[in-house]
Design a protein around this motif. Sequence first.
Motif, PDB file in Angstrom:
ATOM      1  N   ASP A 109       0.792  -1.096  -0.076  1.00 31.79           N
ATOM      2  CA  ASP A 109      -0.063   0.019  -0.071  1.00 31.79           C
ATOM      3  C   ASP A 109       0.889   1.280   0.115  1.00 31.79           C
ATOM      4  OD1 ASP A 109      -2.406  -1.480  -0.241  1.00 31.79           O
ATOM      5  OD2 ASP A 109      -3.013  -0.605   1.660  1.00 31.79           O
ATOM      6  N   LEU A 110       2.092   1.246   0.599  1.00 32.80           N
ATOM      7  CA  LEU A 110       3.131   2.305   0.496  1.00 32.80           C
ATOM      8  C   LEU A 110       3.238   2.737  -0.899  1.00 32.80           C
ATOM      9  CD1 LEU A 110       5.018   1.573   3.960  1.00 32.80           C
ATOM     10  CD2 LEU A 110       3.629   3.740   3.339  1.00 32.80           C
ATOM     11  N   ASP A 115      -0.687   6.072  -6.547  1.00 31.73           N
ATOM     12  CA  ASP A 115      -1.779   5.990  -7.583  1.00 31.73           C
ATOM     13  C   ASP A 115      -2.729   7.158  -7.719  1.00 31.73           C
ATOM     14  OD1 ASP A 115      -0.552   3.802  -8.631  1.00 31.73           O
ATOM     15  OD2 ASP A 115      -2.143   2.671  -8.696  1.00 31.73           O
ATOM     16  N   ILE A 116      -2.925   7.613  -6.421  1.00 32.66           N
ATOM     17  CA  ILE A 116      -3.886   8.438  -6.402  1.00 32.66           C
ATOM     18  C   ILE A 116      -3.553   9.928  -6.306  1.00 32.66           C
ATOM     19  CG2 ILE A 116      -5.529   6.858  -5.220  1.00 32.66           C
ATOM     20  CD1 ILE A 116      -4.992   8.643  -2.590  1.00 32.66           C
ATOM     21  N   PHE A 117      -1.958  10.051  -6.498  1.00 24.68           N
ATOM     22  CA  PHE A 117      -1.468  11.357  -6.286  1.00 24.68           C
ATOM     23  C   PHE A 117      -0.636  11.845  -7.837  1.00 24.68           C
ATOM     24  CE2 PHE A 117      -1.380  10.145  -1.792  1.00 24.68           C
ATOM     25  CZ  PHE A 117      -2.282  10.870  -1.301  1.00 24.68           C
ATOM     26  N   SER A 261     -12.333  13.541  -2.463  1.00 21.24           N
ATOM     27  CA  SER A 261     -11.756  12.768  -1.229  1.00 21.24           C
ATOM     28  C   SER A 261     -10.819  11.728  -1.743  1.00 21.24           C
ATOM     29  CB  SER A 261     -13.278  12.111  -0.910  1.00 21.24           C
ATOM     30  OG  SER A 261     -13.364  10.958  -0.035  1.00 21.24           O
ATOM     31  N   CYS A 262      -9.700  11.705  -0.867  1.00 28.07           N
ATOM     32  CA  CYS A 262      -8.851  10.657  -0.948  1.00 28.07           C
ATOM     33  C   CYS A 262      -9.511   9.273  -0.803  1.00 28.07           C
ATOM     34  CB  CYS A 262      -7.674  11.051  -0.103  1.00 28.07           C
ATOM     35  SG  CYS A 262      -6.424  12.468  -0.672  1.00 28.07           S
ATOM     36  N   ASN A 263     -10.307   9.226   0.181  1.00 30.92           N
ATOM     37  CA  ASN A 263     -10.858   8.054   0.598  1.00 30.92           C
ATOM     38  C   ASN A 263     -11.675   7.455  -0.482  1.00 30.92           C
ATOM     39  OD1 ASN A 263     -13.699   6.433   1.662  1.00 30.92           O
ATOM     40  ND2 ASN A 263     -12.134   6.435   3.409  1.00 30.92           N
ATOM     41  N   ARG A 268     -11.853   3.603  -5.276  1.00 31.36           N
ATOM     42  CA  ARG A 268     -11.864   3.484  -6.630  1.00 31.36           C
ATOM     43  C   ARG A 268     -10.724   2.559  -6.942  1.00 31.36           C
ATOM     44  NH1 ARG A 268     -12.961   1.756 -11.039  1.00 31.36           N
ATOM     45  NH2 ARG A 268     -14.244   2.779 -12.452  1.00 31.36           N
ATOM     46  N   ARG A 269      -9.596   3.049  -6.771  1.00 32.32           N
ATOM     47  CA  ARG A 269      -8.417   2.414  -6.994  1.00 32.32           C
ATOM     48  C   ARG A 269      -8.385   0.942  -6.903  1.00 32.32           C
ATOM     49  NH1 ARG A 269      -4.096  -1.073  -5.871  1.00 32.32           N
ATOM     50  NH2 ARG A 269      -2.394  -0.524  -6.896  1.00 32.32           N
ATOM     51  N   GLN A 270      -8.522   0.516  -5.413  1.00 33.58           N
ATOM     52  CA  GLN A 270      -8.577  -0.536  -4.869  1.00 33.58           C
ATOM     53  C   GLN A 270      -9.676  -1.774  -5.652  1.00 33.58           C
ATOM     54  OE1 GLN A 270      -5.645  -0.546  -3.812  1.00 33.58           O
ATOM     55  NE2 GLN A 270      -6.089  -1.885  -1.876  1.00 33.58           N
ATOM     56  N   THR A 271     -10.777  -1.044  -5.926  1.00 34.75           N
ATOM     57  CA  THR A 271     -11.674  -1.959  -6.437  1.00 34.75           C
ATOM     58  C   THR A 271     -11.531  -2.169  -8.093  1.00 34.75           C
ATOM     59  OG1 THR A 271     -13.052   0.114  -7.045  1.00 34.75           O
ATOM     60  CG2 THR A 271     -13.721  -1.256  -5.174  1.00 34.75           C
ATOM     61  N   THR A 272     -10.476  -1.384  -8.582  1.00 32.61           N
ATOM     62  CA  THR A 272     -10.001  -1.531 -10.092  1.00 32.61           C
ATOM     63  C   THR A 272      -9.066  -2.528  -9.980  1.00 32.61           C
ATOM     64  OG1 THR A 272     -10.815   0.706 -10.629  1.00 32.61           O
ATOM     65  CG2 THR A 272      -9.337  -0.454 -12.240  1.00 32.61           C
ATOM     66  N   LYS A 273      -7.950  -2.424  -9.122  1.00 31.28           N
ATOM     67  CA  LYS A 273      -6.640  -2.817  -9.282  1.00 31.28           C
ATOM     68  C   LYS A 273      -6.370  -4.121  -8.172  1.00 31.28           C
ATOM     69  CE  LYS A 273      -3.867   0.699 -11.500  1.00 31.28           C
ATOM     70  NZ  LYS A 273      -2.592   1.489 -11.462  1.00 31.28           N
TER      71      LYS A 273
END
Length: 393
Positions: A109-110, A115-117, A261-263, A268-273
């Motif tokens: 995760d680190l 991916d979100i930045f 929202s970063c949350n 969204r990132r996790q449900t995709t990847k």
Amino acid sequence: MKLNKNYLRLEESYLFSTVAHKVSAFAAEHPDRKILRMGIGDVTLPLAPAVISAMHAAVTEMGDKSTFRGYGPEQGYDFLRESIRAYYGRRGVSLDADEIFISDGAKSDLGNILDIFDTDNTVLVPDPVYPVYVDTNVMAGRKILFSDANASNAFLPMPDEKVEADIIYLCSPNNPTGAAYSVEQLKAWVEYARKRGAVILYDAAYECFVTEKGLARSIFEVEGAKECAIEFCSFSKTAGFTGTRCGYTVVPKALQSEGISCNKLWLRRQTTKFNGVPYIVQRGAAAVFTEEGEKQIAENLSVYRRNAKRISDCLDSLNIWYTGGKNSPYVWFRCPGYDDSWQFFDKLLEGAGIVGTPGCGFGKNGQGYFRLTAFASEETTQEAMERLKEFLG
């Protein structure tokens, strides 16, 4: 087809790969020599009985049509998220379950959180530092600044108002130095991040080793941190899951940028990847937070704490300066009589058969320092300290 040439900017060999190569070569040349391994931070005690029992029950469920489970929620099962939420609650930190995301470990995760930045963000990491923080940002091509951690600040750098950073990495208790921030010290980082509109990526993988009052186990002990921080934690050191793989990341709903929202982005990132952590593993992880599980895990942690004290006591007797050992499984010490960490590594391996980790592998400020871990067996640690005293005495 074009490659990501940022990978060419990485060091040719990962630190621990180099250590492993050197140790393998030494072992081949000295087949009769007993080598005491205290370098890589891998645990040596088995999973707690409560964890094993929960995993066995989960395996049985998976073998029954009526209780079999297929794909699970990418963000983790509710039973584990609620267990983690309650764990934080017992320490005075209030979270919502949907702010907690289950992963296969903090290391993943680190790296993945980036991916979100945007790649245009400037990153601030301490030096010395866990290599993953630097390497994952080098891969993305981000500008990286370094915050000096050194003996004068007890390897706990504080914010510099003149430095303009957007993404800030903090690890406490620290890997590799073992130094731990107090809640008061983290307040200054939170104030800096909020003033800058920056985000703190807080690695709390070793929080279970903190015992001293006033030291932080979570950055969310600081008021306002939910507006500027993401916290990463792991079952690897807390409960011995280094080979089982499970961790969690806390992304507060209050953390936003430009109204976004970063949350929600992370979800969204996790449900995709990401397809989630196996059900069997999550059942084992949830057992960590039961009354029985916490008692058994505390017994394992006490072994590692005793090992850390053995190392600290040895260094005290040799009058060698160090950090860590008390609130951390790592002990970070100045190489006695050597300015080069790799030279000390070679001499210690040849002269005492002890494997540690050279500090220069964690950054330029690590040159002349060395890391030992408390994760070996008690017998190995005791023998290693006897050899160290003889070698340096």
